[in-house]
Design a protein around this motif. Structure first.
Motif, mmCIF file in Angstrom:
data_model
loop_
_atom_site.group_PDB
_atom_site.id
_atom_site.type_symbol
_atom_site.label_atom_id
_atom_site.label_comp_id
_atom_site.label_asym_id
_atom_site.label_seq_id
_atom_site.Cartn_x
_atom_site.Cartn_y
_atom_site.Cartn_z
ATOM 1 N N ASP A 1 19.480 65.551 -74.072
ATOM 2 C CA ASP A 1 20.002 65.285 -75.413
ATOM 3 C C ASP A 1 19.045 64.476 -76.275
ATOM 4 O OD1 ASP A 1 20.144 62.820 -74.239
ATOM 5 O OD2 ASP A 1 22.302 62.526 -74.559
ATOM 6 N N GLY A 2 17.832 64.220 -75.751
ATOM 7 C CA GLY A 2 16.830 63.474 -76.495
ATOM 8 C C GLY A 2 16.822 61.985 -76.227
ATOM 9 N N PHE A 3 17.817 61.473 -75.513
ATOM 10 C CA PHE A 3 17.873 60.049 -75.205
ATOM 11 C C PHE A 3 16.718 59.687 -74.267
ATOM 12 C CE2 PHE A 3 19.293 56.249 -72.995
ATOM 13 C CZ PHE A 3 19.878 55.501 -74.000
ATOM 14 N N GLN A 4 15.996 58.596 -74.581
ATOM 15 C CA GLN A 4 14.815 58.208 -73.810
ATOM 16 C C GLN A 4 15.051 56.887 -73.085
ATOM 17 O OE1 GLN A 4 10.914 59.009 -75.985
ATOM 18 N NE2 GLN A 4 12.365 59.002 -77.698
ATOM 19 N N GLU A 5 14.383 56.767 -71.938
ATOM 20 C CA GLU A 5 14.467 55.555 -71.131
ATOM 21 C C GLU A 5 13.079 55.178 -70.636
ATOM 22 O OE1 GLU A 5 18.007 55.759 -68.295
ATOM 23 O OE2 GLU A 5 17.795 57.865 -68.901
ATOM 24 N N LEU A 6 12.822 53.878 -70.550
ATOM 25 C CA LEU A 6 11.563 53.377 -70.007
ATOM 26 C C LEU A 6 11.862 52.094 -69.235
ATOM 27 C CD1 LEU A 6 8.439 53.511 -69.782
ATOM 28 C CD2 LEU A 6 8.361 52.091 -71.857
ATOM 29 N N TYR A 7 11.492 52.084 -67.971
ATOM 30 C CA TYR A 7 11.721 50.928 -67.111
ATOM 31 C C TYR A 7 10.396 50.488 -66.519
ATOM 32 C CZ TYR A 7 16.399 52.796 -67.584
ATOM 33 O OH TYR A 7 17.573 53.274 -68.107
ATOM 34 N N ARG A 8 10.119 49.209 -66.622
ATOM 35 C CA ARG A 8 8.893 48.679 -66.038
ATOM 36 C C ARG A 8 9.017 48.630 -64.520
ATOM 37 N NH1 ARG A 8 5.499 46.754 -69.881
ATOM 38 N NH2 ARG A 8 6.374 46.178 -71.919
ATOM 39 N N ALA A 9 7.892 48.720 -63.826
ATOM 40 C CA ALA A 9 7.895 48.757 -62.371
ATOM 41 C C ALA A 9 8.516 47.502 -61.774
ATOM 42 C CB ALA A 9 6.472 48.946 -61.850
ATOM 43 N N ARG A 10 8.366 46.374 -62.430
ATOM 44 C CA ARG A 10 8.902 45.124 -61.878
ATOM 45 C C ARG A 10 10.416 44.994 -62.057
ATOM 46 N NH1 ARG A 10 5.876 43.474 -66.456
ATOM 47 N NH2 ARG A 10 7.175 42.691 -68.192
ATOM 48 N N ASP A 11 11.025 45.896 -62.809
ATOM 49 C CA ASP A 11 12.476 45.888 -63.025
ATOM 50 C C ASP A 11 13.136 46.608 -61.842
ATOM 51 O OD1 ASP A 11 15.064 45.977 -63.964
ATOM 52 O OD2 ASP A 11 14.620 47.158 -65.753
ATOM 53 N N THR A 12 13.396 45.867 -60.780
ATOM 54 C CA THR A 12 13.805 46.459 -59.500
ATOM 55 C C THR A 12 15.024 47.363 -59.642
ATOM 56 O OG1 THR A 12 12.961 44.521 -58.351
ATOM 57 C CG2 THR A 12 14.493 45.938 -57.143
ATOM 58 N N TRP A 13 16.060 46.904 -60.334
ATOM 59 C CA TRP A 13 17.292 47.688 -60.451
ATOM 60 C C TRP A 13 17.285 48.572 -61.697
ATOM 61 C CZ3 TRP A 13 19.317 47.662 -55.969
ATOM 62 C CH2 TRP A 13 19.440 46.510 -55.200
ATOM 63 N N GLN A 14 16.205 48.588 -62.442
ATOM 64 C CA GLN A 14 16.087 49.388 -63.668
ATOM 65 C C GLN A 14 17.277 49.135 -64.599
ATOM 66 O OE1 GLN A 14 15.436 53.209 -61.637
ATOM 67 N NE2 GLN A 14 13.349 53.202 -62.431
ATOM 68 N N LEU A 15 17.453 47.870 -64.944
ATOM 69 C CA LEU A 15 18.538 47.438 -65.827
ATOM 70 C C LEU A 15 18.117 47.340 -67.280
ATOM 71 C CD1 LEU A 15 20.066 44.570 -63.632
ATOM 72 C CD2 LEU A 15 20.824 46.963 -63.788
ATOM 73 N N HIS A 16 16.815 47.280 -67.543
ATOM 74 C CA HIS A 16 16.338 46.974 -68.888
ATOM 75 C C HIS A 16 15.535 48.145 -69.445
ATOM 76 C CE1 HIS A 16 17.646 42.929 -67.959
ATOM 77 N NE2 HIS A 16 16.897 42.955 -66.869
ATOM 78 N N ASN A 17 16.169 48.930 -70.289
ATOM 79 C CA ASN A 17 15.509 50.045 -70.949
ATOM 80 C C ASN A 17 14.697 49.491 -72.120
ATOM 81 O OD1 ASN A 17 14.741 52.384 -72.239
ATOM 82 N ND2 ASN A 17 16.815 53.156 -72.585
ATOM 83 N N VAL A 18 13.378 49.519 -71.995
ATOM 84 C CA VAL A 18 12.509 48.893 -72.996
ATOM 85 C C VAL A 18 11.834 49.914 -73.899
ATOM 86 C CG1 VAL A 18 12.104 46.889 -71.515
ATOM 87 C CG2 VAL A 18 10.515 48.833 -71.414
#
Length: 460
Positions: free
Chosen positions: A417-434
């Motif tokens: 649907d076009g929604f994008q996500e980016l998680y840094r490698a240090r974000d263990t649980w991938q909680l912070h879409n930056v």
């Protein structure tokens, strides 16, 4: 006297010629390496390096600086589902290219052009012991696909027959195993894999694909290991973390929150997964010991990986198909006789496996390879630079389609649907879409460019 000497010389010449004609010419030994490929089913990445260890022998090997094991901590399944991943492992091609995009599409795989066919045609003795593709033989008569000299394939009609009361196709003949303790599937499959190594011809290289269906659900440990991890607290996130879906696409945000009872169930499932892996570990050790007993450990490459991961509640999700760490990341290690133990931090993929093994065997793959040859690392050299590895899911009722790329720095995802996500490698649980944060925008632009290239290749 001269005539006598001449006659004697003639006799010697005739005898020598007869001896030469009757003796086979010296043949140089075949020094191509054996290959042992061990593939687990739905194994979570956190079961490696755990305390207490779920695979104590294997974990000790990885920790041994003299053990020749290469550990790839950023390894992925390009499509995190059993049948698509296994098709990629056998071909070096992505799911859109194999035609196997879900667990029902195994018959779409062209089994005449796969890794075992390439190796068998080159003189390798090949064997599969364990799970082939989901729902094999797909309601038809049992058969042995091309390229396999030894075939001991467990049928997977449904999850109720996972570890007891199941059928195996043994060289084209169906054999039933019941519910006795000795029928536990991992033990039956392990014994057959061990026999393959013990009986393999000594005058040719061999390839064994040992694919137990452990630790796939239902999580049923062997009687010998039941309860082995009771009381252990696995790395399951707390309930608030499990239910944190900020920055996630709509299909994730719309899921019902998990309950404390569900979290406790995940903890027990995780414990049982670890207990099941004790059986895999024990057979893995016996098989490697058998290779050593043949005097072949210094000419055998051992590849260990999972077909995909498994999500136990994080982001309110269960299972696989998802672009997040528990689903896409897999344990992946290679034992090489020619390089010291090392950790290789570069991202790698299940798409790398077929081409790497073919190159080790000196065989040209019958298909264009989407992955990278990991041969330099196996020989103790650095891998060439790589911008990232491709991830994708074609979509179903559980999760809409998405594509992504995993890099050293993190994971980028573009949903259908076009929604994008980016998680840094240090974000263990991938909680912070930056993806829209000031520090993430440049990374997202770069990763979009990488994904555009890899995505185009994956459709070719």
């Amino acid at each position: 006297m001269t005539k006598a000497i001449a006659a004697l010389a003639a006799i010697c010449t005739i005898v020598a010629a007869a001896v030469f004609r009757g003796s086979p010419p010296a043949v140089a030994p075949d020094r191509r390496p054996n290959v042992l490929l061990v593939l687990t089913d739905d194994q979570t990445l956190d079961t490696i390096g755990s305390d207490p260890p779920a695979m104590p022998w294997f974990q000790s090997q990885l920790a041994d600086p003299a053990g020749h094991w290469l550990w790839f901590p950023r390894a992925v399944a390009s499509t995190p589902l059993c049948c698509p991943s296994r098709s990629t492992i056998l071909t070096g091609r992505y799911d859109a290219q194999t035609g196997v995009r879900n667990n029902e599409e195994g018959p779409n795989l062209d089994d005449t052009n796969t890794l075992p066919v390439w190796l068998d045609d080159a003189g390798y003795t090949t064997g599969l012991v364990g799970k082939y593709l989901n729902f094999y033989p797909w309601g038809g008569a049992p058969f042995v696909p091309p390229g396999w000299d030894r075939w001991f394939a467990k049928e997977n009609a449904d999850e109720s027959t996972a570890y007891y009361d199941y059928e195996v196709v043994d060289q084209g003949i169906v054999r039933h195993y019941g519910d006795a303790p000795s029928d536990y599937a991992t033990d039956v499959l392990g014994a057959q894999a061990l026999r393959f190594v013990q009986d393999a011809p000594a005058d040719a290289p061999w390839f064994l694909y040992f694919s137990p269906n452990a630790p796939h659900l239902p999580w049923v440990p062997s009687p010998a290991h039941a309860g082995a991890f009771d009381g252990v607290q696995p790395p399951i996130p707390d309930l608030a973390t499990m239910n944190d879906v900020r920055g996630k696409p709509a299909y994730v945000r719309d899921l019902a929150p998990k309950t404390q009872a569900e979290r406790q169930s995940y903890i027990q499932d995780d414990r049982n997964e670890r207990a099941m892996l004790l059986s895999v570990d024990a057979w893995f050790q016996q098989i490697v010991d058998a290779v050593a007993a043949r005097g072949e450990l210094d000419n055998t490459v051992i590849v260990f990986l999972g077909d995909n991961g498994y999500t136990l509640g994080l982001h309110r999700l269960d299972g696989k198909r998802y672009p997040y760490t528990p689903s896409v990341r897999v344990p992946f290690a290679i034992r090489t006789p020619w390089a010291p133990a090392a950790t290789v931090g570069q991202p790698v993929s299940n798409a790398d496996v077929a081409g790497t093994i073919a190159a080790l065997a000196g065989v040209a793959p019958g298909l264009e390879q989407m992955g990278m040859d990991l041969g330099p690392a196996i020989r103790g050299d650095p891998l060439p630079p790589r911008p990232g590895v491709f991830l994708d899911w074609g979509g179903d009722d559980y999760a809409p389609a998405w594509q992504g790329v995993l890099t050293r720095e993190g994971t980028y995802v573009r949903n259908v649907d076009g929604f994008q996500e980016l998680y840094r490698a240090r974000d263990t649980w991938q909680l912070h879409n930056v993806v829209d944060m000031p520090g993430g925008r440049a990374l997202a632009r770069r990763d979009r460019s990488v994904l555009a290239v890899l995505g185009a290749e994956a459709q070719g």
